[in-house]
Design an enzyme around this catalytic site. Structure first.
Site, PDB file in Angstrom:
ATOM      1  N   GLU A   1      61.870   3.003   0.359  1.00 26.76           N
ATOM      2  CA  GLU A   1      60.946   2.031   0.967  1.00 26.76           C
ATOM      3  C   GLU A   1      61.431   1.550   2.331  1.00 26.76           C
ATOM      4  O   GLU A   1      60.632   1.113   3.159  1.00 26.76           O
ATOM      5  CB  GLU A   1      60.726   0.850   0.002  1.00 26.76           C
ATOM      6  CG  GLU A   1      59.962   1.262  -1.252  1.00 26.76           C
ATOM      7  CD  GLU A   1      59.869   0.180  -2.314  1.00 26.76           C
ATOM      8  OE1 GLU A   1      60.826  -0.612  -2.466  1.00 26.76           O
ATOM      9  OE2 GLU A   1      58.822   0.112  -3.000  1.00 26.76           O
TER      10      GLU A   1
ATOM     11  N   ASP B   1      50.720   4.398  -7.856  1.00 22.30           N
ATOM     12  CA  ASP B   1      50.291   4.808  -9.191  1.00 22.30           C
ATOM     13  C   ASP B   1      49.291   3.783  -9.723  1.00 22.30           C
ATOM     14  O   ASP B   1      49.035   2.766  -9.083  1.00 22.30           O
ATOM     15  CB  ASP B   1      51.499   4.901 -10.141  1.00 22.30           C
ATOM     16  CG  ASP B   1      52.221   3.582 -10.254  1.00 22.30           C
ATOM     17  OD1 ASP B   1      53.079   3.312  -9.390  1.00 22.30           O
ATOM     18  OD2 ASP B   1      51.893   2.799 -11.159  1.00 22.30           O
TER      19      ASP B   1
END
Ligand SMILES: Nc1ncnc2c(CN3C[C@H](CSc4cnccn4)[C@@H](O)C3)c[nH]c12
Length: 229
Positions: free
Chosen positions: A13, A197
């Site tokens: 990230e 997701d």
């Protein structure tokens, strides 16, 4: 001079951010690495916390108290609750709550403890900067409640319960910890997540497949925001 903290939870990230920094200096502190540098002339300190609320609390506090950051931007990925959110879509948090904080045995609502609040609001000015960047980039940007808990959610019923109970549009594992730290230390903060997701039975497979690409979408957006702050 202002100093901006950019935080994630996982190496993926923040890696797309660190590679773009000038004058990079790595500081080891409290069992973690903090990347000091600059981006388009702005002083930044970048770190990933490791997964979960406890690690996120330590890193957010260190970025502010040890490194003197006066603004905190979180960049990362999240599981979608809202059916409007698809892989790679961006959501900014209006507020954050803890879906696994539960003292309902004492009659309190889910996510509440005495002297706390269920949903902690993010900084409005930083949200406006995000909307300006999104408009300039022609990117859709959802705004909603993000729910945080110390569990990777991969279950339809659990995700639906979180969405209904907290009116949440997405879920992750660190945002509410950052919210408590920044609101308690009076530091403006902003949470951006790109969907990796749908927090259902396919979540772990989709997560593995889309973590890197979704993390980069979020990271690139956060860097565009740094130019505007
Ligand atoms: N469905 C979901 N539920 C809860 N959180 C999330 C997130 C956001 N991040 C990613 C990572 C998953 S745990 C982890 C553990 N091992 C390897 C990688 N990630 C954790 O930092 C929270 C994306 N999808 C989520």
């Amino acid at each position: 001079m202002s100093k901006i903290a950019i935080m994630g939870a996982m190496p993926e990230e923040i890696e797309p951010i660190i590679t773009k920094l000038d004058d990079l200096n790595v500081v080891e502190y409290a069992a973690n690495k903090y990347y000091e540098g600059s981006y388009h002339g702005k002083k930044v300190v970048v770190a990933y916390s490791k997964i979960g609320k406890v690690f996120a609390t330590l890193t957010a506090t260190s970025l502010i108290e040890k490194f003197g950051c006066d603004t905190l931007l979180f960049s990362g990925v999240a599981g979608a609750i809202s059916e409007d959110l698809h892989i790679g879509d961006l959501i900014i948090a209006d507020g954050l709550c803890q879906h696994d904080l539960d003292i309902t045995a004492f009659g309190h609502p889910y996510g509440y403890v005495p002297e706390g609040e269920v949903c902690i609001p993010t900084d409005e000015k930083l949200r406006e900067v995000a909307k300006k960047v999104a408009k300039a980039k022609g990117l859709p940007l959802k705004e909603g409640i993000i729910a945080t808990g110390d569990q990777f959610v991969a279950d339809h019923e659990r995700k639906e319960w979180i969405g209904k109970t907290f009116h949440a549009d997405a879920l992750e594992m660190e945002g509410a910890a950052v919210a408590v730290v920044c609101s308690s230390l009076d530091v403006p903060y902003f949470i951006l997540r790109a969907i990796s997701d749908s927090a259902d039975m396919d979540a772990s497979f989709n997560f593995d497949e889309f973590l890197e690409s979704s993390a980069k979408i979020s990271a690139d957006f956060i860097l565009a925001m740094v130019e505007e702050i």
